[in-house]
Design a protein around this motif. Structure first.
Motif, PDB file in Angstrom:
ATOM      1  N   PHE A  91       0.980  -1.296   0.007  1.00 18.00           N
ATOM      2  CA  PHE A  91       0.042  -0.056  -0.436  1.00 18.00           C
ATOM      3  C   PHE A  91       0.794   1.415  -0.475  1.00 18.00           C
ATOM      4  O   PHE A  91       0.489   2.279  -0.330  1.00 18.00           O
ATOM      5  CB  PHE A  91      -1.010  -0.262   1.283  1.00 18.00           C
ATOM      6  N   LEU A 135      -7.807 -10.066   2.930  1.00 14.98           N
ATOM      7  CA  LEU A 135      -7.481  -8.026   2.214  1.00 14.98           C
ATOM      8  C   LEU A 135      -8.733  -8.770   1.103  1.00 14.98           C
ATOM      9  O   LEU A 135      -9.315  -7.395   0.242  1.00 14.98           O
ATOM     10  CB  LEU A 135      -6.148  -8.796   1.274  1.00 14.98           C
ATOM     11  N   LEU A 153     -18.435   9.054   1.190  1.00 11.31           N
ATOM     12  CA  LEU A 153     -17.601   8.060   1.987  1.00 11.31           C
ATOM     13  C   LEU A 153     -18.567   8.038   3.731  1.00 11.31           C
ATOM     14  O   LEU A 153     -18.765   7.903   3.623  1.00 11.31           O
ATOM     15  CB  LEU A 153     -16.684   7.636   2.179  1.00 11.31           C
ATOM     16  N   SER A 178     -19.955   2.518   3.472  1.00 14.09           N
ATOM     17  CA  SER A 178     -19.539   1.314   3.267  1.00 14.09           C
ATOM     18  C   SER A 178     -20.044   0.475   4.100  1.00 14.09           C
ATOM     19  O   SER A 178     -20.188  -0.682   4.816  1.00 14.09           O
ATOM     20  CB  SER A 178     -18.780   0.638   1.933  1.00 14.09           C
ATOM     21  N   ARG A 228     -15.531  -3.057  19.812  1.00 12.92           N
ATOM     22  CA  ARG A 228     -13.889  -3.208  20.798  1.00 12.92           C
ATOM     23  C   ARG A 228     -14.846  -3.507  22.208  1.00 12.92           C
ATOM     24  O   ARG A 228     -16.344  -3.030  22.402  1.00 12.92           O
ATOM     25  CB  ARG A 228     -13.695  -1.861  21.071  1.00 12.92           C
ATOM     26  N   ALA A 254     -15.387   7.091   8.188  1.00 10.19           N
ATOM     27  CA  ALA A 254     -15.184   5.307   7.317  1.00 10.19           C
ATOM     28  C   ALA A 254     -14.273   4.553   6.956  1.00 10.19           C
ATOM     29  O   ALA A 254     -14.699   3.286   7.141  1.00 10.19           O
ATOM     30  CB  ALA A 254     -15.479   6.299   5.899  1.00 10.19           C
ATOM     31  N   PHE A 255     -13.178   5.180   7.542  1.00 10.16           N
ATOM     32  CA  PHE A 255     -11.879   4.146   6.909  1.00 10.16           C
ATOM     33  C   PHE A 255     -11.637   4.022   8.600  1.00 10.16           C
ATOM     34  O   PHE A 255     -10.952   3.526   9.151  1.00 10.16           O
ATOM     35  CB  PHE A 255     -11.100   4.691   6.566  1.00 10.16           C
ATOM     36  N   ALA A 269      -6.281   2.060  11.617  1.00 12.42           N
ATOM     37  CA  ALA A 269      -7.302   2.465  10.762  1.00 12.42           C
ATOM     38  C   ALA A 269      -7.096   1.431   9.101  1.00 12.42           C
ATOM     39  O   ALA A 269      -5.962   0.593   8.935  1.00 12.42           O
ATOM     40  CB  ALA A 269      -6.372   3.481  10.288  1.00 12.42           C
ATOM     41  N   GLY A 316      -6.165   0.161   3.564  1.00 16.80           N
ATOM     42  CA  GLY A 316      -6.277  -0.420   2.118  1.00 16.80           C
ATOM     43  C   GLY A 316      -7.180   1.372   0.822  1.00 16.80           C
ATOM     44  O   GLY A 316      -7.408   1.811   0.197  1.00 16.80           O
TER      45      GLY A 316
END
Ligand code: HEM
Length: 373
Positions: A68, A210, A254, A259, A265, A315-316, A322, A325
């Protein structure tokens, strides 16, 4: 929540859990037992890096990092552009396509197929495997979802094991592929254990992860973005006229239609969150979708603003887990959307879209559209 868990909807609370790695664990060995028992789904999900804490998490993350880097992504940019062009040409010939199967999902499946070195003519089952394995993460799991998920892990595992054995037999090593790098760092290549290597199972399950991580999420980002544009013709027109705002536009898509809607947690010690005392062992649901529309963080949060800045959406996720991708996903969406708008002056629904109906992943399974110049 009725079961004693906590559902977080405020941006600040979600952020604080993502950042508080010493208090909040991602390890799901306890949580996945009731739904997965000792099945292959359990083996898979508890071995992927996202559901683990350091030091295992850090070890896998470090091994994935080369895939990445900006340099690796520059190589992929070309592939994405060519792939998107091919898909758009095919769409132009048909005039009417399913936005999800003919466009949005084809992009990530082909890219991750390339990263994992899966031959083009063998990529057919990837989408089905990935949907089945992620489908099993729904909060309420049916017998059928469970069995399809277990079968998918079994088939995918066998498939990857064969690919890897072939690689080793033929000594094929492509430095541009993450698979080759992971094989080198794994017990498939006999070496003294230096504490940094991956076992065969760890390698296989993180490759499966992945595909899963990058596939449905990116498909949904592209599908949700086109849906937002169809529902906001002014924004569609604006983006068509000003393609240079595609970067902030993708961030807004986003944020508005994330998504991935939920993360989880578990507290490893007593703590206080948003003024509420929470005891060690408590389980929290991080509602990304709600955090991304928190009016304390985003002015007029229900309004689509393709130039919104700042836009620190979750969103990520964020923190040590984090999304690895995120730059790739952003690049895929930017290329896909800007070229789609450039190629077609008219993009309109030609039937009723069908939503995936899941709690964790937000998107469409089908979205018929008519495209014309
Ligand atoms: C729109 C697309 C995407 C979205 C919305 C998304 C979302 C996320 C989120 C929210 C997490 C954090 C999970 C947590 O902390 O509990 C995550 C982790 C991850 N994502 Fe993505 N993702 C996307 C695309 C991708 C792609 C394209 C790849 C790779 C091909 C990828 C690989 C990963 C990996 C490896 C992790 C685990 C990171 C870790 O545990 O350290 N994702 N993603």
């Amino acid at each position: 929540m009725p079961d004693g868990t906590y559902f977080l909807t405020r941006y600040d609370d979600c952020l604080s859990v993502y950042r508080g790695t010493k208090t909040w664990s991602s390890d799901k060995k306890l949580d996945f037992r009731p739904n997965f028992a000792a099945s292959l789904l359990y083996e898979h999900h508890t071995t992927s890096l996202v559901f683990n804490d350091p030091p295992y998490h850090a070890r896998v993350r470090k091994l994935l990092a080369p895939a990445f880097t900006p340099r690796a992504l520059r190589v992929l940019q070309h592939r994405i552009e060519n792939l998107v062009n091919r898909l758009l040409e095919a769409a132009a010939e048909k005039g009417e396509i399913d936005l999800i199967s003919d466009f949005a999902s084809a992009i990530p499946v082909q890219l991750i197929g390339d990263m994992l070195g899966i031959p083009r003519d063998e990529r057919g089952p990837l989408r089905g495997w990935s949907l089945a394995i992620l489908g099993a993460l729904e909060p309420v799991l049916s017998r059928q979802q469970f069995e399809t998920g277990v079968a998918a892990v079994a088939e995918f595992k066998d498939y990857l094991d064969n690919i890897i054995s072939n690689r080793l037999r033929t000594r094929h090593n492509d430095p541009a592929e993450i698979l080759s790098k992971l094989i080198e760092a794994s017990d498939y290549v006999a070496q003294v254990d230096d504490g940094e290597r991956l076992s065969k199972l760890e390698l296989i399950h993180n490759c499966i992860f992945l595909l899963n991580a990058g596939h449905e999420t990116t498909t949904n980002l592209i599908g949700n973005a086109v849906d937002l544009l169809i529902r906001h013709p002014d924004a569609m027109h604006d983006l068509r006229e000003h393609p240079d705002v595609v970067e902030t536009a993708v961030e807004e898509f986003l944020r508005m239609e994330s998504s991935n809607q939920l993360g989880n947690r578990r507290a490893v010690k007593d703590t206080v969150l948003g003024g509420i005392a929470i005891t060690a062992g408590s389980y929290v649901h991080i509602c990304i979708g709600a955090a991304n529309r928190d009016p304390e963080q985003f002015a007029d949060p229900d309004r689509l603003d393709i130039r919104r800045q700042p836009n620190r959406h979750l969103a990520f996720g964020t923190g040590i887990h984090a999304c690895a991708g995120m730059s790739l996903a952003r690049m895929e969406a930017q290329v896909a959307l800007s070229r789609l708008l450039r190629r077609f002056g008219c993009i309109e629904p030609s039937g009723s879209p069908v939503r995936g109906g899941r709690a964790r992943f937000r998107g469409f399974t089908s979205y018929p559209v008519r495209l014309s110049a």
